[in-house]
Design an enzyme around this catalytic site. Sequence first.
Site, short mmCIF file in Angstrom:
data_model
loop_
_atom_site.label_atom_id
_atom_site.label_comp_id
_atom_site.label_asym_id
_atom_site.label_seq_id
_atom_site.Cartn_x
_atom_site.Cartn_y
_atom_site.Cartn_z
N THR A 86 0.87 -1.19 0.00
CA THR A 86 0.00 0.00 0.00
C THR A 86 0.90 1.24 0.00
OG1 THR A 86 -0.16 -0.13 2.41
CG2 THR A 86 -1.94 -1.12 1.14
N LYS A 224 -1.95 -0.06 13.75
CA LYS A 224 -0.66 0.02 13.06
C LYS A 224 -0.29 1.47 12.75
CE LYS A 224 3.03 -1.03 10.75
NZ LYS A 224 3.05 -1.78 9.51
N GLY A 273 19.89 12.13 15.05
CA GLY A 273 20.64 11.81 13.84
C GLY A 273 19.86 12.15 12.59
N CYS A 280 7.79 2.50 5.23
CA CYS A 280 6.63 2.43 6.13
C CYS A 280 6.38 3.72 6.91
CB CYS A 280 6.80 1.26 7.09
SG CYS A 280 6.65 -0.34 6.27
N ARG A 350 14.13 2.77 0.07
CA ARG A 350 12.98 3.66 -0.11
C ARG A 350 13.06 4.81 0.89
NH1 ARG A 350 8.16 -0.56 0.41
NH2 ARG A 350 9.65 -1.37 1.95
#
Length: 478
Positions: A86, A224, A273, A280, A350
């Site tokens: 998704t 989630k 950092g 995600c 990604r």
Amino acid sequence: MKLTVIGCGYLGATHAACMAELGHDVVGIDVDAYKIERLQAGEVPFFEPGLSDILRRNIDAGRLRFTTDHLAAADHASVHFLGVGTPQEPRGHRADLSHVYAAVDALVPTLRGAHLIIGKSTVPVGTCAELAQRISLLSHSGADVELSWSPEFLREGFAVEDTLEPDRLVLGIGSLDPDGLNTAAQDPGAGSSAGEVVREIYREILETGVPLIETDWATAELVKASANAFLATKISFINAISELCEIAGADINTLADAIGHDPRIGRRFLNAGLGFGGGCLPKDIRALTARADDMGAPRAVGFLREVDAINMRRRGAAVELVFEALGGEVLGRNIAVLGAAFKPESDDVRDSPALTVASRLALEGASVTVFDPKAMDNSRRVYPSLDYASSARDACDRADVVVIATEWAEFVHMTPEELEGVVRARRIVDGRRCLDPQMWRDAGWDYRALGGPAPTRPAPRNNPSEQVSGFAPGASVR
């Protein structure tokens, strides 16, 4: 039990192999013929520690196979896991659910009798209700198809452990009344067999004491997204405070240690950092923000826009720190960037902070050479214009500055002596605050850390599983 897993990317392939490891008879299905060919040959098409052994063992045992034949799902099993991607929409922040819809559209018309679909993909709240209506329209008159949702909480680099030894399992159960409204909030388990089926699938895991949280569709969908949003907020919080530390000359490591002793806060994920990246956390917080807008509640999670902005700002800060180390000019200078994956123990590039920094420096006219232990092939595909080396030492050849952008163990434990006579100048920018600053300074290096001064030592690094994802993150969350 006989199971199918539809979608054999990172989530689906891992889930299929691990379900077979639990003793189930599993068929993995995907439209990508090349991916299926590799998986059936026992080859994992991405880097995930421990997965290749489980994959080959269960293929050899006859408990696991992969196919592109979507009709195999109905022929093989009555329980189907949905693990398709998704991603973020190309022209917006919403989640692209086209793969979810396509999977349901291909599966449901082939089903006869009683079947259970268990969604694993990360989806916006309200998706289950939409899918239930879609399933109702697509179902054959002789089929009884139930939809449930059990979100995944995988950390890249620890996905096998998180599947076989999870800290919790969540199951969302629902149903629609004749008017198409979700009735699950009142009694999510009424008339459902999903809980019983899931308890049997995960029986071996549940017997160890892992909790199974049964709830409604909407709550399961939000679990989630909320977990990843919370994790992203914690990371961006410490990076926002590090911006103040940079100005004030304060030590962000000691500050994080001090507030981390408060059990309400905790020390995990309070490492300043370059921030988070991957497939995600960034897209999930944006999707949650977009969904809140759609629901007419933009202010509810409006703070996530600043969380996202802080995170992206760290990449620019790293570039500025390199400029500062080189006296304000990078044109024509040699820069070694160690790290390309968004986190260690992964080949996922990604939304990688490391590659964002490398590409921005290259656009400013620097000669940038990148090395990563596992993500080189993926990096070349995304950023073919960058130069790549076969080792950290080769990447640092005649470098005017070395940038640590991903905290792989081999970079964390690298010593100044290893680069003696290799670099052109002793300058190092620690984008992950993972090095021992005193060791590098004692060796005559100009050591600079993203997040302000590092007077004596780096922050005590958490377990590598705590370096984000995204999951992860988000995320433990992916």
